[in-house]
Write a protein that holds these residues in place. Sequence first.
Motif, PDB file in Angstrom:
ATOM      1  N   LYS A   4      28.349   9.975   6.678  1.00  0.00           N
ATOM      2  CA  LYS A   4      29.657  10.343   6.141  1.00  0.00           C
ATOM      3  C   LYS A   4      29.695  11.828   5.803  1.00  0.00           C
ATOM      4  O   LYS A   4      30.692  12.508   6.046  1.00  0.00           O
ATOM      5  CB  LYS A   4      30.004   9.510   4.918  1.00  0.00           C
ATOM      6  CG  LYS A   4      31.404   9.770   4.431  1.00  0.00           C
ATOM      7  CD  LYS A   4      31.831   8.813   3.358  1.00  0.00           C
ATOM      8  CE  LYS A   4      33.280   9.092   2.976  1.00  0.00           C
ATOM      9  NZ  LYS A   4      33.730   8.207   1.915  1.00  0.00           N
ATOM     10  N   ARG A  49      29.092  -2.762  14.297  1.00  0.00           N
ATOM     11  CA  ARG A  49      28.747  -2.135  13.013  1.00  0.00           C
ATOM     12  C   ARG A  49      29.258  -0.692  12.964  1.00  0.00           C
ATOM     13  O   ARG A  49      29.863  -0.266  11.980  1.00  0.00           O
ATOM     14  CB  ARG A  49      27.239  -2.186  12.830  1.00  0.00           C
ATOM     15  CG  ARG A  49      26.776  -1.669  11.514  1.00  0.00           C
ATOM     16  CD  ARG A  49      25.295  -1.906  11.352  1.00  0.00           C
ATOM     17  NE  ARG A  49      24.780  -1.086  10.283  1.00  0.00           N
ATOM     18  CZ  ARG A  49      23.523  -0.892  10.048  1.00  0.00           C
ATOM     19  NH1 ARG A  49      22.619  -1.475  10.794  1.00  0.00           N
ATOM     20  NH2 ARG A  49      23.141  -0.119   9.066  1.00  0.00           N
ATOM     21  N   ALA A  90      33.097  -0.651  12.847  1.00  0.00           N
ATOM     22  CA  ALA A  90      33.578  -0.965  11.495  1.00  0.00           C
ATOM     23  C   ALA A  90      33.423   0.249  10.581  1.00  0.00           C
ATOM     24  O   ALA A  90      34.305   0.533   9.752  1.00  0.00           O
ATOM     25  CB  ALA A  90      32.817  -2.159  10.935  1.00  0.00           C
ATOM     26  N   TRP A  91      32.322   0.978  10.722  1.00  0.00           N
ATOM     27  CA  TRP A  91      32.086   2.157   9.888  1.00  0.00           C
ATOM     28  C   TRP A  91      33.134   3.231  10.167  1.00  0.00           C
ATOM     29  O   TRP A  91      33.697   3.819   9.256  1.00  0.00           O
ATOM     30  CB  TRP A  91      30.676   2.695  10.118  1.00  0.00           C
ATOM     31  CG  TRP A  91      30.309   3.816   9.210  1.00  0.00           C
ATOM     32  CD1 TRP A  91      29.941   3.729   7.900  1.00  0.00           C
ATOM     33  CD2 TRP A  91      30.265   5.217   9.543  1.00  0.00           C
ATOM     34  NE1 TRP A  91      29.668   4.986   7.399  1.00  0.00           N
ATOM     35  CE2 TRP A  91      29.864   5.914   8.379  1.00  0.00           C
ATOM     36  CE3 TRP A  91      30.529   5.937  10.703  1.00  0.00           C
ATOM     37  CZ2 TRP A  91      29.721   7.288   8.348  1.00  0.00           C
ATOM     38  CZ3 TRP A  91      30.378   7.311  10.673  1.00  0.00           C
ATOM     39  CH2 TRP A  91      29.988   7.971   9.507  1.00  0.00           C
ATOM     40  N   TYR A  92      33.419   3.483  11.461  1.00  0.00           N
ATOM     41  CA  TYR A  92      34.438   4.473  11.808  1.00  0.00           C
ATOM     42  C   TYR A  92      35.812   4.049  11.287  1.00  0.00           C
ATOM     43  O   TYR A  92      36.584   4.871  10.819  1.00  0.00           O
ATOM     44  CB  TYR A  92      34.494   4.701  13.320  1.00  0.00           C
ATOM     45  CG  TYR A  92      33.289   5.418  13.864  1.00  0.00           C
ATOM     46  CD1 TYR A  92      32.887   6.646  13.344  1.00  0.00           C
ATOM     47  CD2 TYR A  92      32.540   4.881  14.906  1.00  0.00           C
ATOM     48  CE1 TYR A  92      31.782   7.315  13.833  1.00  0.00           C
ATOM     49  CE2 TYR A  92      31.439   5.544  15.407  1.00  0.00           C
ATOM     50  CZ  TYR A  92      31.062   6.751  14.866  1.00  0.00           C
ATOM     51  OH  TYR A  92      29.972   7.408  15.353  1.00  0.00           O
ATOM     52  N   ARG A  93      36.108   2.762  11.380  1.00  0.00           N
ATOM     53  CA  ARG A  93      37.384   2.268  10.846  1.00  0.00           C
ATOM     54  C   ARG A  93      37.454   2.472   9.339  1.00  0.00           C
ATOM     55  O   ARG A  93      38.506   2.788   8.792  1.00  0.00           O
ATOM     56  CB  ARG A  93      37.567   0.799  11.195  1.00  0.00           C
ATOM     57  CG  ARG A  93      37.963   0.575  12.632  1.00  0.00           C
ATOM     58  CD  ARG A  93      38.180  -0.885  12.922  1.00  0.00           C
ATOM     59  NE  ARG A  93      38.711  -1.074  14.247  1.00  0.00           N
ATOM     60  CZ  ARG A  93      38.420  -2.117  15.014  1.00  0.00           C
ATOM     61  NH1 ARG A  93      37.628  -3.070  14.578  1.00  0.00           N
ATOM     62  NH2 ARG A  93      38.936  -2.212  16.213  1.00  0.00           N
ATOM     63  N   GLN A  94      36.321   2.286   8.667  1.00  0.00           N
ATOM     64  CA  GLN A  94      36.266   2.493   7.219  1.00  0.00           C
ATOM     65  C   GLN A  94      36.577   3.950   6.867  1.00  0.00           C
ATOM     66  O   GLN A  94      37.148   4.232   5.820  1.00  0.00           O
ATOM     67  CB  GLN A  94      34.876   2.101   6.715  1.00  0.00           C
ATOM     68  CG  GLN A  94      34.735   2.067   5.226  1.00  0.00           C
ATOM     69  CD  GLN A  94      33.352   1.624   4.810  1.00  0.00           C
ATOM     70  OE1 GLN A  94      32.362   1.910   5.481  1.00  0.00           O
ATOM     71  NE2 GLN A  94      33.273   0.914   3.702  1.00  0.00           N
ATOM     72  N   LEU A  95      36.215   4.866   7.761  1.00  0.00           N
ATOM     73  CA  LEU A  95      36.529   6.288   7.552  1.00  0.00           C
ATOM     74  C   LEU A  95      38.006   6.585   7.798  1.00  0.00           C
ATOM     75  O   LEU A  95      38.484   7.660   7.459  1.00  0.00           O
ATOM     76  CB  LEU A  95      35.689   7.164   8.474  1.00  0.00           C
ATOM     77  CG  LEU A  95      34.183   7.186   8.252  1.00  0.00           C
ATOM     78  CD1 LEU A  95      33.508   8.086   9.283  1.00  0.00           C
ATOM     79  CD2 LEU A  95      33.833   7.644   6.846  1.00  0.00           C
ATOM     80  N   GLY A  96      38.707   5.647   8.435  1.00  0.00           N
ATOM     81  CA  GLY A  96      40.121   5.844   8.732  1.00  0.00           C
ATOM     82  C   GLY A  96      40.413   6.003  10.210  1.00  0.00           C
ATOM     83  O   GLY A  96      41.559   6.229  10.596  1.00  0.00           O
ATOM     84  N   GLN A 100      41.120   5.043  14.065  1.00  0.00           N
ATOM     85  CA  GLN A 100      41.897   3.981  14.697  1.00  0.00           C
ATOM     86  C   GLN A 100      41.377   3.785  16.114  1.00  0.00           C
ATOM     87  O   GLN A 100      41.193   4.752  16.854  1.00  0.00           O
ATOM     88  CB  GLN A 100      43.374   4.355  14.729  1.00  0.00           C
ATOM     89  CG  GLN A 100      44.258   3.286  15.305  1.00  0.00           C
ATOM     90  CD  GLN A 100      45.709   3.721  15.359  1.00  0.00           C
ATOM     91  OE1 GLN A 100      46.018   4.893  15.521  1.00  0.00           O
ATOM     92  NE2 GLN A 100      46.609   2.765  15.242  1.00  0.00           N
TER      93      GLN A 100
END
Length: 137
Positions: free
Chosen positions: A72, A100, A103-109, A111
């Motif tokens: 991050k 995995r 999901a991490w990239y999506r958690q950063l925002g 799309q």
Amino acid sequence: MECIVRPAQSADCDHLMGMIREIAEYHNLLDEVKINSQVLSADGFGGDPFYQCLVAELAPEQEGKQGQGIGKKLMSEVAKLALARGCVEMKFTVAEWNVRALAWYRQLGAQDKTEAGGWHCVELGGEALQRLAGDRR
């Protein structure tokens, strides 16, 4: 956690090459790695650099790497550099099976444009690139 993000230096190229090989092996693509640390050095640290790179340095006593916020922090620094240079977006690819990471990239925002907008990441390389450029090697 002590983590310093800094611009890569020519002396980092052996370590960068190790990480390139490690991720290629993880994706079963090691046979596609056609670069070496000398090329990395020439392309990134000559008079007209082809790429720029950031590295994260950890205190030597730290064991594992995942779950410490290093990724991050690196992505945040890349985002800062991108915005400072006038960029309005970052694009990258993720293997479909790597849920995995996705999901991490999506958690950063991030799309998933393939899913959400019907976009596909395409590549023009090797012989096709040479043919398009008119290179008849």
